[in-house]
Write a protein that holds these residues in place. Structure first.
Motif, PDB file in Angstrom:
ATOM      1  N   PHE A 144       0.740  -1.115  -0.137  1.00 18.95           N
ATOM      2  CA  PHE A 144      -0.041   0.009   0.108  1.00 18.95           C
ATOM      3  C   PHE A 144       0.650   1.329  -0.162  1.00 18.95           C
ATOM      4  O   PHE A 144       0.663   2.227  -0.749  1.00 18.95           O
ATOM      5  CB  PHE A 144      -0.981   0.076   1.326  1.00 18.95           C
ATOM      6  N   PHE A 145       1.745   1.234   0.799  1.00 23.04           N
ATOM      7  CA  PHE A 145       2.633   2.684   1.199  1.00 23.04           C
ATOM      8  C   PHE A 145       3.629   2.524  -0.084  1.00 23.04           C
ATOM      9  O   PHE A 145       3.888   3.885  -0.447  1.00 23.04           O
ATOM     10  CB  PHE A 145       3.581   2.670   2.222  1.00 23.04           C
ATOM     11  N   MET A 146       4.016   1.526  -0.675  1.00 18.59           N
ATOM     12  CA  MET A 146       4.877   1.798  -1.872  1.00 18.59           C
ATOM     13  C   MET A 146       4.019   2.265  -3.073  1.00 18.59           C
ATOM     14  O   MET A 146       4.500   3.230  -3.825  1.00 18.59           O
ATOM     15  CB  MET A 146       5.717   0.472  -2.427  1.00 18.59           C
ATOM     16  N   SER A 147       2.852   1.726  -3.259  1.00 22.30           N
ATOM     17  CA  SER A 147       1.965   2.200  -4.602  1.00 22.30           C
ATOM     18  C   SER A 147       1.306   3.818  -4.076  1.00 22.30           C
ATOM     19  O   SER A 147       1.442   4.265  -5.184  1.00 22.30           O
ATOM     20  CB  SER A 147       0.745   1.347  -4.445  1.00 22.30           C
ATOM     21  N   LEU A 148       1.275   3.900  -2.953  1.00 21.08           N
ATOM     22  CA  LEU A 148       0.977   5.391  -2.651  1.00 21.08           C
ATOM     23  C   LEU A 148       2.083   6.343  -2.861  1.00 21.08           C
ATOM     24  O   LEU A 148       1.917   7.491  -3.640  1.00 21.08           O
ATOM     25  CB  LEU A 148       0.820   5.485  -1.216  1.00 21.08           C
ATOM     26  N   ASP A 167       4.751  10.243  -6.671  1.00 20.34           N
ATOM     27  CA  ASP A 167       5.822  10.485  -7.373  1.00 20.34           C
ATOM     28  C   ASP A 167       5.386  10.868  -8.829  1.00 20.34           C
ATOM     29  O   ASP A 167       5.914  11.906  -9.506  1.00 20.34           O
ATOM     30  CB  ASP A 167       6.860   9.664  -7.359  1.00 20.34           C
ATOM     31  N   ALA A 168       4.287  10.055  -9.209  1.00 20.41           N
ATOM     32  CA  ALA A 168       3.875  10.196 -10.677  1.00 20.41           C
ATOM     33  C   ALA A 168       3.137  11.458 -10.824  1.00 20.41           C
ATOM     34  O   ALA A 168       3.226  12.163 -11.760  1.00 20.41           O
ATOM     35  CB  ALA A 168       2.841   8.922 -11.053  1.00 20.41           C
ATOM     36  N   ASP A 169       2.375  12.246  -9.896  1.00 17.03           N
ATOM     37  CA  ASP A 169       1.881  13.620  -9.866  1.00 17.03           C
ATOM     38  C   ASP A 169       2.866  14.379 -10.087  1.00 17.03           C
ATOM     39  O   ASP A 169       2.473  15.595 -10.477  1.00 17.03           O
ATOM     40  CB  ASP A 169       0.903  13.622  -8.630  1.00 17.03           C
ATOM     41  N   SER A 170       3.778  14.357  -9.497  1.00 13.97           N
ATOM     42  CA  SER A 170       5.019  15.663  -9.515  1.00 13.97           C
ATOM     43  C   SER A 170       5.679  15.725 -10.660  1.00 13.97           C
ATOM     44  O   SER A 170       5.680  15.036 -11.598  1.00 13.97           O
ATOM     45  CB  SER A 170       6.221  15.049  -8.487  1.00 13.97           C
TER      46      SER A 170
END
Length: 72
Positions: free
Chosen positions: A60-64, A69-72
Motif C-alpha cells: 500500500f505505501f509503496m503504491s502510494l 511521485d507520478a503526480d510530481s
C-alpha cells in the motif's frame, strides 16, 4: 541521556509516518480479528492473515509513494 534525546528527535522528525503506521496496524488487526471471530476460522489462517498485513502495508505505501511521485 543522549539516547533519550535521540529517540525524541526521531519521533519529532517522523511523527506523521509513525501515526500512519500505527493506524494501519491497529485497523488491520481489528478487522482480521473481527472477521475471524465471526467466521471461527482456524488459528493458522488467522496468523497467516495477520502476516499478510505486513505485505499489505508495504504494498500500500509503496503504491502510494509511486502515485505521489507520478503526480510530481
Amino acid at each position: 541521556m543522549q539516547f533519550t534525546g535521540t529517540i525524541l528527535d526521531h519521533v519529532r522528525e517522523h511523527r506523521s509516518g509513525m501515526v500512519a503506521d500505527l493506524a494501519f496496524a491497529v485497523i488491520w488487526v481489528a478487522v482480521v480479528t473481527a472477521l475471524f471471530d465471526l467466521l471461527q476460522g482456524p488459528t493458522w489462517a488467522y496468523h497467516l492473515s495477520l502476516f499478510a498485513g505486513v505485505i499489505g502495508y508495504f504494498a500500500f505505501f509503496m503504491s502510494l509513494e509511486s502515485a505521489l511521485d507520478a503526480d510530481s
